[in-house]
Each structure stands twice: as C-alpha cells, then as structure tokens.
Scaffold this motif. Structure first.
Motif, short mmCIF file in Angstrom:
data_model
loop_
_atom_site.label_atom_id
_atom_site.label_comp_id
_atom_site.label_asym_id
_atom_site.label_seq_id
_atom_site.Cartn_x
_atom_site.Cartn_y
_atom_site.Cartn_z
N ILE A 54 41.64 35.67 50.01
CA ILE A 54 41.24 37.03 49.64
C ILE A 54 39.86 37.29 50.27
O ILE A 54 38.94 36.49 50.06
CB ILE A 54 41.15 37.19 48.10
CG1 ILE A 54 42.49 36.85 47.45
CG2 ILE A 54 40.72 38.59 47.73
CD1 ILE A 54 42.43 36.75 45.93
N ALA A 55 39.76 38.37 51.01
CA ALA A 55 38.45 38.71 51.60
C ALA A 55 37.54 39.27 50.52
O ALA A 55 37.84 40.29 49.91
CB ALA A 55 38.65 39.73 52.72
N LEU A 56 36.45 38.54 50.26
CA LEU A 56 35.56 38.97 49.17
C LEU A 56 34.67 40.13 49.60
O LEU A 56 34.16 40.87 48.76
CB LEU A 56 34.69 37.80 48.70
CG LEU A 56 35.41 36.62 48.05
CD1 LEU A 56 34.40 35.68 47.39
CD2 LEU A 56 36.42 37.08 47.01
N GLY A 57 34.48 40.28 50.93
CA GLY A 57 33.62 41.35 51.43
C GLY A 57 34.15 42.72 51.00
O GLY A 57 35.33 42.99 51.15
N GLY A 58 33.30 43.55 50.43
CA GLY A 58 33.73 44.88 50.04
C GLY A 58 34.32 44.97 48.66
O GLY A 58 34.68 46.05 48.20
N LEU A 59 34.43 43.84 47.97
CA LEU A 59 34.97 43.89 46.60
C LEU A 59 33.86 44.27 45.61
O LEU A 59 32.70 43.95 45.80
CB LEU A 59 35.56 42.54 46.19
CG LEU A 59 36.78 42.02 46.95
CD1 LEU A 59 37.41 40.86 46.20
CD2 LEU A 59 37.81 43.12 47.18
N VAL A 60 34.29 44.94 44.55
CA VAL A 60 33.38 45.29 43.46
C VAL A 60 32.93 43.99 42.78
O VAL A 60 33.72 43.06 42.64
CB VAL A 60 34.11 46.20 42.46
CG1 VAL A 60 33.27 46.46 41.22
CG2 VAL A 60 34.53 47.50 43.13
N GLU A 61 31.66 43.91 42.38
CA GLU A 61 31.18 42.71 41.69
C GLU A 61 31.89 42.57 40.35
O GLU A 61 31.97 43.54 39.57
CB GLU A 61 29.66 42.80 41.46
CG GLU A 61 28.83 42.72 42.74
CD GLU A 61 28.97 41.38 43.48
OE1 GLU A 61 29.24 40.37 42.80
OE2 GLU A 61 28.84 41.37 44.72
N PRO A 62 32.45 41.39 40.05
CA PRO A 62 33.26 41.23 38.83
C PRO A 62 32.48 41.49 37.54
O PRO A 62 33.07 41.88 36.53
CB PRO A 62 33.74 39.78 38.90
CG PRO A 62 32.87 39.10 39.89
CD PRO A 62 32.39 40.16 40.85
N GLY A 63 31.17 41.26 37.57
CA GLY A 63 30.41 41.45 36.34
C GLY A 63 30.10 42.91 36.05
O GLY A 63 29.64 43.25 34.96
N SER A 64 30.35 43.78 37.02
CA SER A 64 29.91 45.18 36.88
C SER A 64 30.98 46.06 36.23
O SER A 64 30.74 47.22 35.95
CB SER A 64 29.56 45.75 38.25
OG SER A 64 30.75 45.87 39.03
#
Lengths: 233, 248
Positions: A54-64
């Motif tokens: 899974i490309a992590l770039g561009g993903l929303v931060e999980p804690g937010s």
C-alpha cells in the motif's frame, strides 16, 4: 439371578434409555469426522487475500480521523482501495484512507461489491439484506449486519459488517448441518454451546454404564456358542 | 434378527472398547468446566486505551519500517501504542511515539504476559518454544511460553513478532486434552478429527448403536412392562364391562 441374566437385563434396560441417543452420538460423530473441518468452516468460499504493498504517500494520518478518541486503527485494502478501520469511542468506522471520507455504514451496493470481491465460488448473489437481529447461525455477532446469499451449492452465505466492510462470517449448508448434529452431540438443544449441561453429564455416564454392561455381556455371549458347538459335535 | 444379534455381538467385541473410551472421555469432557478449560478467566480484559493524539507520521513510519507495507495497525501494546506493519519480510513493530523498532524479547514477553494475566502469582518460567508440541498445536513458531506459579500452572503463549497472547493453557486444559485425544483418536498431535481411522471406527460404532436399537424391539416382552400395562388393561376392561352393562 444368574450373572449372565443380570448382565443381559441391565444392558437391555440401559440400552432402552440410551439406545436412540447412542445412535445420535455416533451418527453425528460420523458426520463431523467425515466432512473435513476446513470445508465446514467454508474456507473454500472465500479468496485468500493476496498481500499487496500500500502506498502510504498521500494517505490521511491515521490519528487525525477521530482525534482524542481513537482506540485502534487498521489500514487495509478493500476493493483495491486503501481504507482505515477505526475503533473509536463512538464505535467502529470505515474511512477512505486517501480522502479521509467516512464510508460507514456501508450501503447495499458497497456491501454487494465487497461480498463479490471476497467470494471465491461461482454464481452470483441470490439475495442481499440488512439484518437487525442476528440469526442463530451468527449469534453473538454485532448487528445490523449485511447478509449476502449466493446462488451456489449449499446456499453459501457471507456476512459483512456495515461498520467496517469486513467479512464477519461465512456459512453454508454443510456448516448448518454440522451445527445441527453438534446440538445432538452435546445435547444442548437451545444454545448449542453448553458442553457442561446436566443432561449431557448424566447421559454420558449412563452411556459408560451401557457400554460396560455390553462388554460384560460379551463374556457370556461367546462362551455359550462355543459350548453349544461342542455339544453339537 | 439372528443376523443382527450376531453382528451386534461381533461389532461389540471388535469396537466396543472404543465405545467405552468415547463414553468415558465424553463424560469427562462434559464434567470439566469449559470456561476453566479455555483459560478465559485467567486473562484480563485489556484496559480501554486511547491512542496518542499525534502518533508518528506515516512518512516517518515508512522510514522506520524500511520495507514495503502491506497492512498496518495502530494498537496498544503494554503501556504504549505501536504500529504493527505487515511487510513481505514479516511483521514489524514500531513504537507509535518514538519511532523506535520494538523487539518482543524475553523481558518484553514476560512483562506483556504479566499485564495480561488476571492472577497475582509470579512468573515461574519464560521459555522460547522453537519446536511445536501438544500445547502449541499449530500456532506459528517460535513462541514465548510464559508459565505462572499458580496452582493451575497457567501458561500464556505469546507471539514473538506481535507480542499478542495467542493461547492459554492450564492444568484443567491439560487434563481435558488427554480425554480430547482419546475422543478424537489423534494420539500424536491431538488436533485432527478428520482422519481415516476415526471415520472407519465411527461407521462401525454407528452400526453397533443402530443394531442395538433394532435388537431392543426383540429384547423386550410384554412381561417386562407388565407393571404398567396390567393396570391400564384392567381399567380398559372395567370400562368395557361397564359399557356393556349400561347398554339397554
């Protein structure tokens, strides 16, 4: 009373009480041993998830997603898209991991798409419905839940959580039969789960007595025939 | 009927012992409390934890993992929070605040086991299990095996990669497991109940039971139930005679 007669009498009367249950025990046991447990579990009904990066770039931060109220977050791929499954104080939720958009509770089309992506069998969807009460075959699972029945052999059915989009349970008629014979095996005719019920405890010891008196009776059953043969010769 | 009786006798001679063993092992499993066997009460419900407000960013996590990520979990582990990353090379744990890689070593495993254990007894031993046995069944190896000094010798089996408690064992389970082995006739691994031996024997014993039920019809005579049937028939007779007497 002579011992052989006593053995016959006790075995006969115990068998009168336990005989039918002994048939239930052995026939249900035969079913449970003959059909492999992986088949019962329906492992063949679903595709094994193939791990893909899974490309992590561009993903929303999980804690937010739920700031200050997150218990746990899981990142996974559903329908080829990265999603977050969040367990938070308000409950469990599903988010699009790229846009951060809330996807849950998922609707009928989303449930249908997921069911088709999980299902490994042939044949399409026969029926799809959102259940507000869990049927007995998935008791203890949270509701509401999507029930997706397929048109294949043995009525394969997938259960999908509207909150997380995850596959919760897979059922088919071989599982349902197993559950039915299991009820007879443990003699819990209501919940089908209590292996320590009094009826079973009493019946199993009576079965011990029935089989032991049967063994006792065997001592006389064979000797007598040999004597008879000798007398005949 | 004679044939059925002969068959019942011979099936009883050959397979009767297994029927006795199934009855005894079944009776013992019904006696042993299933909650105790499962070890459910010996593990504490984890306290509700809240993830740090600003966990490690995904960019920094990527760096810390240093491998393609196929799946991710942000979850509590012990006192803190970790990222559990699935990579092609296996699972990697990263502290969710410091970004440090976490190894589940002996000390960590013991600490996690103590936190999970609901009892107050001390740890008796910590051991890494490299080869499977009846206790580890088919759990992924290696495992941390943490045994406590309680009466039940409660043992927690923890994953060496994720630190999770994967299984619980105790003396009630160990006793139950012997009867389970006898019941499913898998004398080495105690795992499978789908093997040819048990299917064959179960078929034979099913016939033993069924032929026994058939024989019941021949084994009882009216005389056996006389104490019930006699009074009933007497009543019926009386009613009949009364009817006849009442007829004009």
């Amino acid at each position: 009373m002579r011992l052989p007669a006593l053995a016959r009498k006790t075995h006969k009367w115990l068998a009168l009480i336990m005989g039918v249950q002994a048939v239930f025990w052995t026939v249900s046991g035969l079913y449970m041993t003959a059909v492999h447990i992986d088949t019962i579990h329906g492992d063949h009904l679903v595709r094994a998830a193939e791990p893909a990066p899974i490309a992590l770039g561009g993903l929303v931060e999980p804690g937010s997603l739920i700031p200050g109220g997150t218990r746990s977050v899981k990142l996974e791929t559903q329908l080829g898209q990265p999603v977050y499954i969040v367990d938070a104080i308000p409950g469990r939720m599903l988010f699009d991991a790229r846009s951060g958009e809330l996807l849950s509770p998922i609707g009928e089309d989303a449930a249908r798409d997921r069911a088709l992506s999980y299902y490994a069998g042939v044949g399409g969807i026969e029926k799809i419905e959102l259940l507000d009460a869990a049927p007995s075959e998935i008791k203890n699972r949270p509701v509401p839940i999507w029930r997706v029945e397929f048109a294949g052999l043995w009525r394969p059915t997938l259960y999908i959580s509207p909150l997380t989009g995850e596959l919760v349970a897979k059922r088919h008629d071989l599982w349902r039969t197993f559950d039915f014979v299991w009820m007879f095996h443990i003699m819990d005719y209501e919940e089908r789960t209590d292996m320590n019920n009094t009826l079973l405890r009493v019946a199993t010891w009576m079965s011990v007595a029935t089989s032991l008196t049967g063994g006792w009776l065997l001592l006389y059953s064979f000797r007598r025939r040999r004597r008879a043969r000798k007398a005949g010769a | 009927m004679f044939l059925i009786r002969t068959l019942h006798k011979w099936f009883g001679l050959i397979l009767g012992l297994q029927f006795v063993l199934w009855s005894i092992s079944g009776a013992m499993m019904a006696l042993l409390d299933h909650h105790k066997v499962s070890g459910e009460p010996s593990v504490r419900e984890p306290a509700a934890a809240i993830a740090p407000a600003e966990p490690l960013t995904l960019a920094r996590l990527s760096q810390a993992v240093g491998a393609p990520i196929q799946g991710l979990k942000l979850r509590p582990l012990g006192d803190g929070y970790v990222y559990e990353a699935m990579t092609p090379a296996g699972v990697k744990l990263v502290d969710a605040t410091s970004g440090q890689t976490i190894a589940v070593d002996e000390a960590k495993a013991a600490a996690l086991a103590i936190a999970a254990f609901s009892g107050s007894e001390k740890v008796a031993s910590v051991r890494k299990v490299e080869t499977g046995d009846v206790e580890t069944r088919s759990l992924p190896l290696p495992l941390w095996r943490v045994e406590f000094a309680d009466k039940e010798q409660t043992t927690l089996l923890l994953s060496t990669t994720t630190g999770e408690v994967l299984e619980r064992r105790n003396n009630t389970w160990r006793l139950w497991d012997i009867f389970w082995m006898i019941h499913i006739m898998d004398y080495t691994k105690r795992e499978s109940f789908n093997h040819p031996l048990i299917i064959t024997v179960a078929s034979g014993v099913a016939w033993l039971a069924l032929s026994g039920v058939i024989l019941l019809f021949r084994s009882f005579r009216r005389q056996d139930f006389a104490y019930v049937l006699d009074p009933i028939e007497r009543l019926q007779d009386e009613r009949k005679t009364r009817k006849v007497a009442n007829q004009p």
